[in-house]
Design a protein around this motif. Structure first.
Motif: not given
Length: 93
Positions: A77-85, A91-93
């Motif tokens: 929540c602090r970082a924001g979903l757009d920065r975490v995901f 595609k990285q997996w």
């Protein structure tokens, strides 16, 4: 009467002068045999303690998992979903 030297007698032996009565030494204290009821009570108590310890470990594990999820959610929540995901993270997996 010749008394034995210190090297000839055992340390626990008392030297008794002739004509004196020896000191009475009691045998070591022995506890009485445990009754069947006491043995059963001890077994029941040991089983109870073991069960409580198992429950306590499960509670601690559950608390640690909840704490980990709370910290993870707070950081997301602090970082924001757009920065975490970031876009295309799957595609990285």
């Amino acid at each position: 009467m010749k008394l034995p030297s210190e090297h000839e007698r055992e340390p626990a032996q008392a030297v008794i002068a002739p004509g004196k009565t020896p000191v009475h030494r009691a045998s070591p204290v022995r506890s009485p045999q445990a009754s069947a009821e006491l043995v059963n009570a001890r077994e029941e108590h040991a089983a109870y303690v073991q069960g409580r310890e198992r429950m306590e470990r499960a509670g601690l594990l559950r608390a640690l998992l909840v704490l980990g999820v709370v910290v993870l959610m707070g950081s997301i929540c602090r970082a924001g979903l757009d920065r975490v995901f970031v876009h295309g993270w799957w595609k990285q997996w």
